[in-house]
Design a protein around this motif. Structure first.
Motif, short mmCIF file in Angstrom:
data_model
loop_
_atom_site.label_atom_id
_atom_site.label_comp_id
_atom_site.label_asym_id
_atom_site.label_seq_id
_atom_site.Cartn_x
_atom_site.Cartn_y
_atom_site.Cartn_z
N PRO A 184 0.49 -1.19 0.08
CA PRO A 184 -0.21 -0.24 0.14
C PRO A 184 0.62 0.78 -0.01
N HIS A 185 2.30 1.36 0.46
CA HIS A 185 2.83 2.48 0.74
C HIS A 185 3.13 2.95 -0.83
N VAL A 204 -15.92 3.19 4.64
CA VAL A 204 -14.94 3.00 6.08
C VAL A 204 -13.24 2.42 5.95
N VAL A 205 -13.85 0.74 4.97
CA VAL A 205 -12.85 -0.53 5.06
C VAL A 205 -11.88 0.37 4.32
N ILE A 206 -11.61 0.99 3.23
CA ILE A 206 -10.57 1.73 2.83
C ILE A 206 -9.64 2.39 3.63
N GLU A 211 -5.00 4.10 7.09
CA GLU A 211 -4.46 4.22 8.53
C GLU A 211 -3.75 3.09 9.06
N ARG A 212 -4.69 2.60 9.39
CA ARG A 212 -3.75 0.82 10.36
C ARG A 212 -2.27 0.81 8.87
N PRO A 264 -6.93 -6.16 3.78
CA PRO A 264 -8.80 -5.45 4.12
C PRO A 264 -9.50 -6.52 3.88
N THR A 265 -10.45 -6.90 4.15
CA THR A 265 -11.89 -7.45 3.93
C THR A 265 -12.92 -6.59 4.30
#
Length: 311
Positions: A184-185, A204-206, A211-212, A264-265
């Motif tokens: 993701p970076h 919200v998931v994205i 953020e994580r 993520p799911t």
């Protein structure tokens, strides 16, 4: 207090203007609408709205009343719909809803179950955004919907169907398309395409995933649907994080790649109204596990036999 008072109040609250509500939604004169709102506030015993430079704003009491007014109107609509169905007992019907695109995988098996059990049943199918499906379930216009679990839907129950991983979607000739998986970076500095509020659960998931992952990036574009997403990704050379089922909509110019690490799911669920006492609904829910197993097997077989860029 009458139902029309609630309808008038909701219309003004949503439009933020007496004039717009009167002309666009209610087709009535503004002085008459103002009088109806004053009558409602008298019945409630509290001021619900105030005028400001930005138009009509709700007071604290008005914001609380708005939630209850919407719920009351939805319950009335559900009762009306139930009465209409009860008036035709010899013509059983079942209304299915799908988050747009999900019907490609789930509709054939859902229809198999319904036709197997009730071959003479009239089945209607609709394809919408998830918040619209939740509203239709609440109002009694749908029996079941394949959707996202939506917040603030106390009248609805959900059963998990599957947890869909998110994948990176990007142009087929993008520099990151050569990667087996996307960090993701690596998208920092790239054109980032995200989703609009038509998909609040996915949004919200994205955002939580970014953020994580400690990735500070703001979307350059927001899209309402998958077709728009594919078009923008191809035309702007952008990157998006989308549920895996988006691969069903990819043109040749766009590819998908898994995300590195634990992707993520997002939950796909079957939603239904807790107050729906339909025997057909009970039958359908009793065979949900079978439905999930059959579709999961098909999707697994397809994934095992697939080749090329849609990894």
């Amino acid at each position: 207090m009458e139902l029309r008072h609630l309808r008038y109040f909701v219309a003004v609250a949503e439009e933020g203007s007496l004039t717009l509500a009167a002309e666009k939604r209610l087709h009535t004169a503004q002085p008459s609408l103002s009088r109806q709102i004053r009558d409602l506030e008298y019945e409630v015993g509290a001021q619900l709205m105030i005028r400001s430079v930005r138009g009509i704003e709700l007071t604290a009491a008005g914001r609380v009343f708005l939630d209850h007014a919407r719920l009351a109107l939805a319950q009335v609509e559900a009762a009306r719909e139930a009465a209409r169905r009860a008036a035709e007992p010899t013509k059983p019907s079942f209304a299915l809803g799908f988050l747009t695109g999900q019907e490609m995988d789930w509709l054939p098996e859902a229809m198999h179950i319904l036709r197997d059990e009730l071959p003479n049943m009239e089945v209607t199918v609709s394809s919408q955004y998830s918040p619209q499906l939740a509203d239709a379930l609440t109002r009694g216009r749908l029996d079941v919907a394949f959707m996202r679990p939506e917040a603030q839907t106390p009248d609805l129950a959900y059963r998990l169907v599957t947890k869909e991983p998110l994948v990176a979607v990007l142009p087929s000739d993008h520099r990151l398309a050569a990667c087996d998986a996307i960090d993701p970076h690596a998208i920092v500095g790239e054109t980032f395409v995200s989703v609009s509020n038509t998909a609040p659960a996915l949004r919200v998931v994205i955002n939580d995933y970014l953020e994580r992952s400690n990735v500070a990036i703001r979307p350059d574009h927001e899209v309402d649907n998958l077709a728009m997403a594919m078009s923008l990704i191809a035309s702007t050379r952008g990157v998006a994080f989308l549920p895996a089922y988006a691969q069903n909509f990819m043109p040749w110019s766009v590819v998908s790649r898994p995300l590195e690490g634990e992707a993520p799911t997002i939950d796909l669920v079957i939603g239904y109204n807790k107050a729906n006492a339909s025997s057909t609904l009970k039958l359908f829910l009793s065979r949900v596990d079978e439905l999930i197993a059959r579709v999961s097997k098909k999707l697994g077989d397809h994934a095992d036999g697939s080749e090329g860029d849609a990894r």
